[in-house]
Design a protein around this motif. Structure first.
Motif, PDB file in Angstrom:
ATOM      1  N   LYS A   1      13.131 -65.170 -17.559  1.00  0.00           N
ATOM      2  CA  LYS A   1      13.594 -66.364 -16.850  1.00  0.00           C
ATOM      3  C   LYS A   1      13.438 -66.258 -15.331  1.00  0.00           C
ATOM      4  CE  LYS A   1      17.128 -66.729 -20.417  1.00  0.00           C
ATOM      5  NZ  LYS A   1      18.542 -66.978 -20.727  1.00  0.00           N
TER       6      LYS A   1
ATOM      7  N   TYR B   1      14.508 -71.907 -13.209  1.00  0.00           N
ATOM      8  CA  TYR B   1      14.806 -72.269 -14.606  1.00  0.00           C
ATOM      9  C   TYR B   1      13.572 -72.256 -15.486  1.00  0.00           C
ATOM     10  CZ  TYR B   1      19.278 -73.444 -12.633  1.00  0.00           C
ATOM     11  OH  TYR B   1      20.463 -73.370 -11.971  1.00  0.00           O
TER      12      TYR B   1
ATOM     13  N   GLU C   1      11.117 -70.575 -18.037  1.00  0.00           N
ATOM     14  CA  GLU C   1      11.398 -69.616 -19.090  1.00  0.00           C
ATOM     15  C   GLU C   1      10.182 -69.474 -19.987  1.00  0.00           C
ATOM     16  OE1 GLU C   1      15.050 -68.823 -22.226  1.00  0.00           O
ATOM     17  OE2 GLU C   1      14.595 -70.842 -21.641  1.00  0.00           O
TER      18      GLU C   1
ATOM     19  N   GLY D   1       9.164 -71.248 -24.851  1.00  0.00           N
ATOM     20  CA  GLY D   1       9.381 -71.389 -23.417  1.00  0.00           C
ATOM     21  C   GLY D   1       8.997 -72.776 -22.912  1.00  0.00           C
TER      22      GLY D   1
END
Ligand SMILES: Nc1nc2c(c(=O)[nH]1)N[C@H]1C(S)=C(S)[C@@H](COP(=O)(O)O)O[C@H]1N2
Ligand SMILES: [Mo]
Length: 364
Positions: A159, A163, A165, A225
């Motif tokens: 991460k 934000y 990911e 993700g």
């Protein structure tokens, strides 16, 4: 299809303004942040190929580094401004002992410098979302071992402070060549490239290399993700592929690139035409790059360098001695220990592995 991925693309290149605008138009149909038009200078030959390539006796260099000013930046949102003094990397989730690392700990751990080529999975064949750098950092594995990964963990979520990911299987992230990186080409990472720390996981496209890394969470259930959720490959492994980057003095920008060369003069085709490019694979050394000047009917072996790491691009070139004027279609095909590049020319959400067709007109 690629527009969304390329939306925030910024290209920094010292080129002529008109040429630059042309490149921008060729790069994607999407919105491009072009806030860098000031300070451009002109340069005839792309700095990626500073060699005297018209002399076939010159040895190819071991490494060609993409200068920072040319290195693509791909961020889905604004770059995060992270304070290194308060920065922490947390190892959380299915671990025996959650830990937090500060920047000093990263700097004091054993350091490794290595070459790695970064490429975006959304890079269209021949596109500019690729760059090679020397990176410095420390292996992640000892820290993961210190935290102790639970038996049930199957993936890690990586991460960023923005934000962002992405996820990868435990076995991929626990490889000894996965590093926490804080330098690029001998200087601290810039904000755009992930200051103070990003992670590099060799063999995967850029989306698996989060910048402004702040947390690594061990997961017992698999998860997708940010980009993977939007249909981009979840494994994002780099296929065996080659890119034509240069024909004589012209930089190749995309699959629609057309190049016209005069017969006479310093760079006239009668003196020979230099064709050069790069090739990359997820983990195996490139064995050969073949070039066709007649759309695949016959193939020529190119000259290439031999990087120590399969994660750094292989550089290749060919000096073409055309006999007559006319229209030619150029293809370059790479072969690694694992795979031969397919001869189609599709871009896909698994990354572009197809060959690039370049049209070259030699004037009479
Ligand atoms: N935190 C964060 N990391 C990220 C991204 C992002 O948007 N946020 N983009 C990824 C993508 S899609 C690519 S291709 C690479 C590009 O790295 P670069 O900008 O240093 O060239 O960063 C990856 N890491
Ligand atoms: Mo990317």
């Amino acid at each position: 299809m690629l527009d969304n991925k390329l939306r925030y693309l910024t290209i920094f290149r010292p080129v002529k303004r008109r040429q630059l605008l042309k490149q921008l138009l060729q790069t994607s149909g999407g919105l491009i942040a072009a806030s860098f038009l000031g300070g451009c200078q002109s340069k005839a030959i792309d700095p990626l190929f500073l060699l005297n390539l018209l002399n076939p006796d010159d040895r190819l260099p071991d490494h060609i580094i993409t200068p920072l000013s040319e290195f693509y930046v791909q961020s889905y949102a604004l770059a995060s401004r992270v304070n290194a003094e308060t920065w922490q990397l947390k190892l959380t989730g299915a671990v025996k002992q959650p830990i937090a690392l500060d920047f000093q700990t990263i700097l004091q751990a054993p350091q490794e410098a290595f070459y790695l080529t970064m490429e975006c999975i959304g890079n269209p064949a021949g596109g500019n979302l690729i760059g090679n750098a020397q990176w410095t950092g420390t292996p992640l594995l000892p820290f993961l071992q210190k935290a102790g990964i639970e038996e049930g963990a199957i993936e890690f979520a990586l991460k960023g402070a923005d934000y962002y990911e992405t996820t990868l299987p435990v076995s991929e992230v626990m490889r000894p060549d996965v590093r926490l990186v804080h330098q690029m080409n001998g200087a601290p990472l810039t904000t755009a490239h992930g200051y103070p720390v990003r992670i590099l996981i060799p063999g995967h496209f850029g989306q698996k290399q989060p910048k402004w890394l702040i947390e690594i969470e061990a997961l017992t259930k698999s998860k997708r993700g940010f980009w993977e959720h939007q249909g981009w490959s979840n494994t994002a492994e780099i296929p065996t592929h080659s890119l034509i980057r240069q024909v004589q003095e012209a930089r190749v920008w995309n699959r629609h690139h057309q190049i016209t060369l005069r017969r006479d003069g310093e760079t006239g085709w009668q003196k020979g035409v230099l064709i050069a490019g790069v090739a990359l694979d997820k983990s195996a050394p490139i064995q050969s790059i073949q070039l066709s000047l007649d759309e695949g009917a016959t193939w020529q072996q190119t000259d290439r360098n031999r990087p120590d790491s399969p994660h750094e691009w292989t550089l290749w070139r060919y000096l073409w001695q055309p006999k007559q004027s006319g229209n030619y279609t150029l293809l370059a095909q790479a072969t690694s220990d694992q795979q031969q590049q397919p001869l189609d020319d599709k871009d896909s959400k698994d990354g572009s592995s197809g060959v690039l067709k370049i049209q070259v007109t030699l004037q009479a």
